[in-house]
Design a protein around this motif. Structure first.
Motif, PDB file in Angstrom:
ATOM      1  N   PHE A   1      30.773  26.735  49.377  1.00 36.80           N
ATOM      2  CA  PHE A   1      29.918  27.763  49.982  1.00 36.80           C
ATOM      3  C   PHE A   1      30.714  28.909  50.590  1.00 36.80           C
ATOM      4  CE2 PHE A   1      27.306  29.473  53.490  1.00 36.80           C
ATOM      5  CZ  PHE A   1      26.197  29.885  52.755  1.00 36.80           C
ATOM      6  N   LEU A   2      31.639  28.587  51.477  1.00 40.29           N
ATOM      7  CA  LEU A   2      32.347  29.657  52.178  1.00 40.29           C
ATOM      8  C   LEU A   2      33.328  30.402  51.271  1.00 40.29           C
ATOM      9  CD1 LEU A   2      32.966  27.962  55.641  1.00 40.29           C
ATOM     10  CD2 LEU A   2      31.097  29.484  54.931  1.00 40.29           C
ATOM     11  N   GLN A   3      34.019  29.692  50.389  1.00 39.77           N
ATOM     12  CA  GLN A   3      34.941  30.370  49.468  1.00 39.77           C
ATOM     13  C   GLN A   3      34.198  31.288  48.495  1.00 39.77           C
ATOM     14  OE1 GLN A   3      37.630  27.537  47.641  1.00 39.77           O
ATOM     15  NE2 GLN A   3      38.352  26.772  49.613  1.00 39.77           N
ATOM     16  N   PRO A   4      33.097  30.847  47.892  1.00 41.63           N
ATOM     17  CA  PRO A   4      32.331  31.780  47.057  1.00 41.63           C
ATOM     18  C   PRO A   4      31.809  32.983  47.832  1.00 41.63           C
ATOM     19  CG  PRO A   4      31.707  29.530  46.571  1.00 41.63           C
ATOM     20  CD  PRO A   4      32.598  29.473  47.765  1.00 41.63           C
ATOM     21  N   ALA A   5      31.402  32.763  49.092  1.00 42.34           N
ATOM     22  CA  ALA A   5      30.941  33.887  49.905  1.00 42.34           C
ATOM     23  C   ALA A   5      32.056  34.900  50.102  1.00 42.34           C
ATOM     24  CB  ALA A   5      30.436  33.381  51.253  1.00 42.34           C
ATOM     25  N   ALA A   6      33.270  34.418  50.368  1.00 42.27           N
ATOM     26  CA  ALA A   6      34.407  35.321  50.541  1.00 42.27           C
ATOM     27  C   ALA A   6      34.737  36.046  49.246  1.00 42.27           C
ATOM     28  CB  ALA A   6      35.615  34.531  51.027  1.00 42.27           C
ATOM     29  N   ALA A   7      34.506  35.392  48.114  1.00 38.43           N
ATOM     30  CA  ALA A   7      34.813  35.997  46.816  1.00 38.43           C
ATOM     31  C   ALA A   7      33.762  37.014  46.377  1.00 38.43           C
ATOM     32  CB  ALA A   7      34.939  34.904  45.755  1.00 38.43           C
ATOM     33  N   LEU A   8      32.590  36.980  47.015  1.00 45.65           N
ATOM     34  CA  LEU A   8      31.498  37.898  46.666  1.00 45.65           C
ATOM     35  C   LEU A   8      31.053  38.669  47.914  1.00 45.65           C
ATOM     36  CD1 LEU A   8      29.365  35.446  44.451  1.00 45.65           C
ATOM     37  CD2 LEU A   8      30.848  37.293  43.635  1.00 45.65           C
ATOM     38  N   PRO A   9      31.902  39.537  48.442  1.00 46.64           N
ATOM     39  CA  PRO A   9      31.591  40.194  49.721  1.00 46.64           C
ATOM     40  C   PRO A   9      30.356  41.088  49.670  1.00 46.64           C
ATOM     41  CG  PRO A   9      33.481  41.226  48.661  1.00 46.64           C
ATOM     42  CD  PRO A   9      33.193  39.978  47.888  1.00 46.64           C
TER      43      PRO A   9
ATOM     44  N   SER B   1      30.306  27.218  65.687  1.00 45.39           N
ATOM     45  CA  SER B   1      31.710  27.444  66.044  1.00 45.39           C
ATOM     46  C   SER B   1      32.618  27.556  64.821  1.00 45.39           C
ATOM     47  CB  SER B   1      32.212  26.297  66.932  1.00 45.39           C
ATOM     48  OG  SER B   1      32.127  25.051  66.243  1.00 45.39           O
ATOM     49  N   LYS B   2      32.045  27.542  63.633  1.00 49.48           N
ATOM     50  CA  LYS B   2      32.816  27.598  62.396  1.00 49.48           C
ATOM     51  C   LYS B   2      33.070  29.053  61.998  1.00 49.48           C
ATOM     52  CE  LYS B   2      34.478  25.812  58.495  1.00 49.48           C
ATOM     53  NZ  LYS B   2      35.652  24.901  58.468  1.00 49.48           N
ATOM     54  N   ALA B   3      34.337  29.384  61.721  1.00 47.03           N
ATOM     55  CA  ALA B   3      34.673  30.724  61.250  1.00 47.03           C
ATOM     56  C   ALA B   3      34.113  30.930  59.849  1.00 47.03           C
ATOM     57  CB  ALA B   3      36.181  30.909  61.242  1.00 47.03           C
ATOM     58  N   MET B   4      33.448  32.065  59.638  1.00 44.31           N
ATOM     59  CA  MET B   4      32.805  32.321  58.352  1.00 44.31           C
ATOM     60  C   MET B   4      33.014  33.770  57.931  1.00 44.31           C
ATOM     61  SD  MET B   4      29.192  30.259  58.606  1.00 44.31           S
ATOM     62  CE  MET B   4      29.144  28.539  59.163  1.00 44.31           C
ATOM     63  N   PRO B   5      32.961  34.053  56.623  1.00 45.34           N
ATOM     64  CA  PRO B   5      33.043  35.440  56.156  1.00 45.34           C
ATOM     65  C   PRO B   5      31.919  36.278  56.749  1.00 45.34           C
ATOM     66  CG  PRO B   5      33.315  33.907  54.328  1.00 45.34           C
ATOM     67  CD  PRO B   5      32.886  33.092  55.509  1.00 45.34           C
ATOM     68  N   PRO B   6      32.099  37.593  56.869  1.00 44.00           N
ATOM     69  CA  PRO B   6      31.081  38.444  57.511  1.00 44.00           C
ATOM     70  C   PRO B   6      29.755  38.511  56.758  1.00 44.00           C
ATOM     71  CG  PRO B   6      32.881  39.756  56.571  1.00 44.00           C
ATOM     72  CD  PRO B   6      33.316  38.347  56.529  1.00 44.00           C
ATOM     73  N   ASN B   7      29.739  38.141  55.497  1.00 41.86           N
ATOM     74  CA  ASN B   7      28.483  38.192  54.729  1.00 41.86           C
ATOM     75  C   ASN B   7      27.717  36.873  54.774  1.00 41.86           C
ATOM     76  OD1 ASN B   7      30.517  36.966  53.186  1.00 41.86           O
ATOM     77  ND2 ASN B   7      29.585  37.544  51.234  1.00 41.86           N
ATOM     78  N   VAL B   8      28.139  35.966  55.675  1.00 39.83           N
ATOM     79  CA  VAL B   8      27.436  34.696  55.876  1.00 39.83           C
ATOM     80  C   VAL B   8      26.715  34.745  57.221  1.00 39.83           C
ATOM     81  CG1 VAL B   8      27.644  32.200  56.160  1.00 39.83           C
ATOM     82  CG2 VAL B   8      29.093  33.396  54.496  1.00 39.83           C
ATOM     83  N   ARG B   9      25.431  34.454  57.198  1.00 35.95           N
ATOM     84  CA  ARG B   9      24.642  34.410  58.428  1.00 35.95           C
ATOM     85  C   ARG B   9      24.267  32.969  58.731  1.00 35.95           C
ATOM     86  NH1 ARG B   9      18.992  35.443  58.973  1.00 35.95           N
ATOM     87  NH2 ARG B   9      19.006  36.153  56.790  1.00 35.95           N
ATOM     88  N   HIS B  10      24.462  32.539  59.980  1.00 35.41           N
ATOM     89  CA  HIS B  10      24.126  31.179  60.403  1.00 35.41           C
ATOM     90  C   HIS B  10      22.885  31.223  61.282  1.00 35.41           C
ATOM     91  CE1 HIS B  10      24.624  27.859  63.523  1.00 35.41           C
ATOM     92  NE2 HIS B  10      24.305  27.239  62.405  1.00 35.41           N
ATOM     93  N   ILE B  11      21.902  30.326  61.004  1.00 38.97           N
ATOM     94  CA  ILE B  11      20.645  30.368  61.754  1.00 38.97           C
ATOM     95  C   ILE B  11      20.341  29.066  62.488  1.00 38.97           C
ATOM     96  CG2 ILE B  11      19.585  32.146  60.327  1.00 38.97           C
ATOM     97  CD1 ILE B  11      18.119  29.919  58.809  1.00 38.97           C
ATOM     98  N   GLY B  12      21.279  28.118  62.503  1.00 33.98           N
ATOM     99  CA  GLY B  12      21.073  26.884  63.255  1.00 33.98           C
ATOM    100  C   GLY B  12      20.060  25.956  62.601  1.00 33.98           C
TER     101      GLY B  12
END
Length: 367
Positions: free
Chosen positions: A206-214, A227-238
């Motif tokens: 999930f996170l690697q593909p997100a970084a590859a597709l900004p 608390s997990k570091a994520m690429p800027p194009n990933v939104r976390h909603i709990g």
């Protein structure tokens, strides 16, 4: 039959991935005439995050997470014709297992229902005196919500009389297509709690593909990711409540399933999310695992990824038209062969078979 079921929670899916499975399975059994009492501890803030109120198809007994309260509900096993102890209650598991099986009447059907077989088998394999390992030979049935032949063989080697997989399924009344909602409208969405044996696969798939597709938008739901570091194009909603799962699945271009490490190694372990997504008509991308073809056909009803690069390529190439076709095909396949009505019929037949066997044994003994 009167069923006493000791599990994690029927009322709350909060940190409780088995909730959907319990609800779909037990509601169908109730419709077949079984009387169900579900015993769940007031633990892990689940009662503060209820997804449903006590249903009319089961009596729910919520007891304090204390040893005295556990002993109290253990005694009620003597009133039932079927006694079920599920894995992963999370509070006094060993006490409950040995207690309810000891309290059950001689003629009662005794069942251990494993909702995380890879973890359970690893635990009892490392401990010859584990309470479950000691108890297995006295049980009538072990039911598992996944695992296939590897799990059946392992349980039989530990002394189980009989082990039968009863897979996850679709409750079509609960999970179905709904209109898309802008808050979930992204290119790829993933729903799952942050767990130690899933996190590395979430990074890879999930996170690697997100970084590859900004230029694409990604959404992650579930507990523990804040608390997990994520690429800027990933939104976390709990935490995403069960009532929002349909919109979560229908709104993105595609949704992602990522098996935990142990489930992926074991195979034959489709997560609840697979059936929820298919029931909503979502285009599902899943990591590869043995046995997937029993549930969905690769390339037509599901897209399969062997690594993060495959996920990125699927997302980049996917059109709304193809996503819709895959989702519709998946929904048709699951409705035809993988509903809780079918699973309930399977369990109902097992219960009646076991009841007949025990009655015949008692008659022979009396003679």
């Amino acid at each position: 039959m009167k069923i006493a079921f000791y599990g994690s929670s029927l009322l709350s899916a909060y940190w409780n991935g088995a909730a959907t499975y319990y609800r779909g399975m037990l509601r169908d059994l109730a419709q077949r005439g079984h009387s169900i009492t579900f015993y769940e501890p007031d633990a892990f803030d689940r009662q503060q995050h209820r997804d449903i109120e006590p249903p009319d198809w089961a009596k729910v007994v919520v007891y304090p997470a204390t040893e005295a309260a556990a002993q109290g509900v253990i005694a009620e096993a003597a009133l039932a014709e079927v006694v079920v102890k599920a894995s992963g209650v999370g509070v006094f598991d060993d006490l409950l297992l040995e207690g309810v099986m000891r309290a059950a009447r001689p003629e009662a059907i005794r069942i251990f229902w494993d909702v995380d077989a890879p973890a359970t088998l690893a635990e009892i394999g490392a401990a010859a005196e584990h309470p479950l390992r000691r108890t297995l030979p006295s049980l009538d049935l072990v039911l598992t919500y996944g695992g296939g032949p590897p799990v059946v063989d392992a349980y039989m080697s530990f002394g189980a009389r009989r082990c039968v997989p009863v897979y996850n399924a679709l409750d079509a009344e609960t999970h179905h297509p709904v209109p898309a909602e802008p808050r979930f409208a992204v290119d790829l969405a993933f729903l799952g709690n942050r767990l130690p044996d899933r996190e590395a696969r979430v990074e890879q798939f999930f996170l690697q593909p997100a970084a590859a597709l900004p230029e694409r938008k990604f959404l992650i739901g579930g507990n523990g990711w804040e608390s997990k570091a994520m690429p800027p194009n990933v939104r976390h909603i709990g935490h995403v409540r069960t009532r929002d799962h349909n919109a979560f699945n229908t709104s993105p271009l595609a949704v992602l399933n990522i098996a935990r490490d142990s489930m992926a190694r074991t195979g034959f372990s489709p997560a609840t999310r697979v059936f929820e997504a298919a029931g909503a008509g979502a285009c599902l991308i899943t990591d590869a695992w043995v046995g997937l073809e029993l549930f969905l056909k690769e390339g037509e009803e599901v897209l399969v990824a062997r690594d993060g690069k495959d996920v990125a390529e699927h997302v980049a190439a996917l059109t709304p038209e193809r996503a819709r076709a895959i989702g519709e095909a998946a929904r048709a396949r699951i409705l035809a062969g993988h509903t809780y009505a079918l699973r309930g019929a399977q369990v109902d037949a097992l219960l009646r078979e076991e009841a007949g066997r025990k009655a015949a044994t008692t008659k022979r003994s009396a003679a």
